[in-house]
Enzyme design. Sequence first.
Site, mmCIF file in Angstrom:
data_model
loop_
_atom_site.group_PDB
_atom_site.id
_atom_site.type_symbol
_atom_site.label_atom_id
_atom_site.label_comp_id
_atom_site.label_asym_id
_atom_site.label_seq_id
_atom_site.Cartn_x
_atom_site.Cartn_y
_atom_site.Cartn_z
ATOM 1 N N CYS A 179 -24.283 -12.502 -32.897
ATOM 2 C CA CYS A 179 -23.720 -12.775 -31.556
ATOM 3 C C CYS A 179 -23.850 -11.561 -30.646
ATOM 4 C CB CYS A 179 -22.247 -13.183 -31.662
ATOM 5 S SG CYS A 179 -22.058 -14.839 -32.340
ATOM 6 N N HIS A 235 -16.640 -15.700 -27.593
ATOM 7 C CA HIS A 235 -16.435 -16.098 -28.989
ATOM 8 C C HIS A 235 -15.340 -17.175 -29.059
ATOM 9 C CE1 HIS A 235 -18.454 -12.611 -31.232
ATOM 10 N NE2 HIS A 235 -18.826 -13.689 -31.879
ATOM 11 N N GLU A 263 -16.007 -11.856 -24.241
ATOM 12 C CA GLU A 263 -16.329 -10.498 -24.694
ATOM 13 C C GLU A 263 -16.632 -9.610 -23.487
ATOM 14 O OE1 GLU A 263 -16.068 -9.409 -27.651
ATOM 15 O OE2 GLU A 263 -16.017 -11.229 -28.888
HETATM 16 N N1 PCA Z 1 -21.102 -16.208 -34.870
HETATM 17 C C1 PCA Z 1 -21.767 -15.063 -35.443
HETATM 18 C C2 PCA Z 1 -23.234 -15.366 -35.346
HETATM 19 C C3 PCA Z 1 -23.344 -16.811 -35.039
HETATM 20 C C4 PCA Z 1 -21.981 -17.224 -34.667
HETATM 21 O O1 PCA Z 1 -21.646 -18.332 -34.227
HETATM 22 C C5 PCA Z 1 -21.330 -13.740 -34.819
HETATM 23 O O2 PCA Z 1 -20.179 -13.618 -34.382
HETATM 24 O O3 PCA Z 1 -22.130 -12.806 -34.745
#
Ligand code: PCA
Length: 209
Positions: A143, A167, A80
């Site tokens: 996240c 991610h 990200e």
């Molecule tokens: N993904 C979520 C919160 C926890 C996770 O593993 C997100 O993308 O916010």
Amino acid sequence: MRVLLSGFAPFGGSGLNPSWEAVRRLDGVQATNTVELFATKLPVSYREAADRLFASVRVICPDVIIAVGQAGGREAITPELFAMNRSNSENPDNEGIVLTDQMIVEDGPEKYKSALPVHEIIWTIQKLGIPVELSENAGGFVCNHVFYKLMHELEKNGKSKIGGFIHVPFLPEQTLENDAPSVGIDQLTEALKQAAIVSAAAFSETATV
Ligand code: PCA
């Protein structure tokens, strides 16, 4: 040099979270002669997740912090680029909290840029033949919340450490009842290990200039 990787607990009805499944396999791994990896698990909680990450940072004393979370439906591992100062999701966290259009840090900047070498991370993972691409939107859920709070904390502490967020897609076993894309655990784990090595190298370069 120490790299701390965090992963999240399962949420949204799934029995596992690929972020934790991958980073837990890296806990205690000596990735190179000089780079040691550590892993910590975070709750999917707006209230607690960042504080739990900071508590692990105090114990482990890493130079590099890579927070990892699941982005179900994405086809690739996605470093990200930006953390936004805004929580906005219709999904409840694991404590039942829903946040819509809320600032994360009052008076904080609108966004922070990742301090990880995102482009080097992408090239390195690409060379392994693992799907990877840049993301400029970490979403509005827990996240992004942790990512923003991490960048805010690093900024307050004079950037003596670097950090950011990656991610990861679903694991194949999470997609048995739908045709969502997935990446296998061995590939995820290797990609995150390489991301840690590349980030540690970038940190030593900045530290010695
Ligand atoms: N993904 C979520 C919160 C926890 C996770 O593993 C997100 O993308 O916010």
